[in-house]
Design a protein around this motif. Structure first.
Motif, PDB file in Angstrom:
ATOM      1  N   ASN A 194       0.838  -1.201   0.000  1.00  0.00           N
ATOM      2  CA  ASN A 194       0.000   0.000   0.000  1.00  0.00           C
ATOM      3  C   ASN A 194       0.873   1.250   0.000  1.00  0.00           C
ATOM      4  N   SER A 250      -6.601  -2.063  -8.000  1.00  0.00           N
ATOM      5  CA  SER A 250      -7.096  -1.071  -7.052  1.00  0.00           C
ATOM      6  C   SER A 250      -7.914  -0.051  -7.841  1.00  0.00           C
ATOM      7  N   TYR A 279     -11.756   1.286  -0.622  1.00  0.00           N
ATOM      8  CA  TYR A 279     -11.191   1.405   0.718  1.00  0.00           C
ATOM      9  C   TYR A 279     -11.557   0.176   1.540  1.00  0.00           C
ATOM     10  N   ASP A 329     -10.724  -2.378   4.836  1.00  0.00           N
ATOM     11  CA  ASP A 329     -10.178  -2.356   6.195  1.00  0.00           C
ATOM     12  C   ASP A 329      -9.193  -3.510   6.369  1.00  0.00           C
ATOM     13  N   ASN A 334      -3.711  -0.933   5.232  1.00  0.00           N
ATOM     14  CA  ASN A 334      -4.346   0.258   4.679  1.00  0.00           C
ATOM     15  C   ASN A 334      -3.815   1.490   5.402  1.00  0.00           C
ATOM     16  N   ALA A 369      -9.277   6.630   9.512  1.00  0.00           N
ATOM     17  CA  ALA A 369     -10.158   5.613   8.939  1.00  0.00           C
ATOM     18  C   ALA A 369     -11.584   6.149   8.806  1.00  0.00           C
ATOM     19  N   MET A 371     -11.836   8.389   5.791  1.00  0.00           N
ATOM     20  CA  MET A 371     -11.899   7.578   4.575  1.00  0.00           C
ATOM     21  C   MET A 371     -13.295   6.982   4.399  1.00  0.00           C
ATOM     22  N   MET A 415     -15.823   1.343   5.457  1.00  0.00           N
ATOM     23  CA  MET A 415     -14.862   0.673   4.599  1.00  0.00           C
ATOM     24  C   MET A 415     -15.316  -0.757   4.343  1.00  0.00           C
ATOM     25  N   ASN A 466     -16.248  -1.164  -4.148  1.00  0.00           N
ATOM     26  CA  ASN A 466     -15.873   0.025  -3.389  1.00  0.00           C
ATOM     27  C   ASN A 466     -16.990   0.615  -2.533  1.00  0.00           C
TER      28      ASN A 466
END
Length: 246
Positions: A93, A140, A185, A187, A191, A201, A204, A213, A242
């Protein structure tokens, strides 16, 4: 639970944690025999302990090493005499960096693992595959849309998608499929927002219409679908997962 992958030999990279671990566990519950790898030698035994019992194998090495990949794939063939599916999940990542701040070392690290590693495993596997085999490669959303500060990561994931689509064209005539998952995104322990802590988090998660997430299990379910007969006419497809990015 249906054992619909019973006796299928499935290679999983990045199996030590996150999406790779979740997918390995679910595949084992569906009867698959697993060949697992991860760069972290302490995480693989834990993954295996969480899998359904079976004649699984594992090896810890860096997929950026051509020789290590070749050796591992040959060990799979020597043990099982076949290989049915490959889950290319290993990856690093990103850290947010301006382009002028990117070092050669950072560039090499991400491209070697995220792209060259996938190439190494794929090249080593192809000679041993027959009709009905398939690849599922993890890219991704950063491989579909540019993001300021993540030039290297985007380059690696755009590369994963381009490479995978080429494999779909090359291998399709032999009955071998290649499909791509583009997670949003998720978890996972690596990440960047999760590493930064709860507040990052939460920021995000607010960018997702679901308000949270995703989980590794949810990505694993998609991988299983792409390996299965239900997706038999999918080849070269990029599937986003997503939660609805805002």
């Amino acid at each position: 639970m249906s054992k619909r992958f019973e006796n299928r030999i499935i290679l999983c990279t990045g199996a030590g944690s996150g999406i790779g671990r979740a997918t390995a566990i679910k595949l084992s519950q569906l009867g698959a025999i697993l060949a697992l790898t991860d760069i972290n030698p302490t995480s693989l035994p834990e993954t295996l302990s969480l899998c359904e019992k079976g004649d699984h194998m594992s090896s810890a090495f860096d997929i950026g090493s051509t020789d290590s990949c070749n050796t591992f794939v040959l060990s799979i063939i020597n043990k099982y005499n076949r290989l049915n599916h490959i889950f290319n999940c290993a990856g690093i990542n990103p850290t947010s960096l301006s382009t002028v701040s990117i070092s050669d070392e950072y560039w090499d690290k991400l491209l070697t693992t995220n792209l060259k590693g996938l190439f190494n495993i794929t090249r080593a596997c192809i000679p041993h595959l027959t009709s009905g085999a398939s690849f599922v490669n993890v890219a991704s959303i950063a491989g579909l849309r540019p993001t300021a500060g993540f030039a290297v990561y985007c380059a690696s994931k755009y590369g994963v998608i381009g490479f995978s689509k080429c494999m779909a064209l090359e291998l399709g005539p032999n009955g071998i499929r290649t499909n791509i998952i583009a997670p949003g995104y998720i978890d996972t322990p690596t990440n960047a927002a999760v590493v930064e802590g709860k507040e990052a988090a939460e920021v995000m998660a607010k960018q997702v219409s679901y308000g949270r997430m995703g989980t590794p299990d949810e990505v694993a379910d998609l991988a299983i679908f792409l390996f299965g007969d239900e997706s038999r006419y999918m080849n070269g497809s990029v599937v986003e997962i997503n939660g609805g990015l805002v």
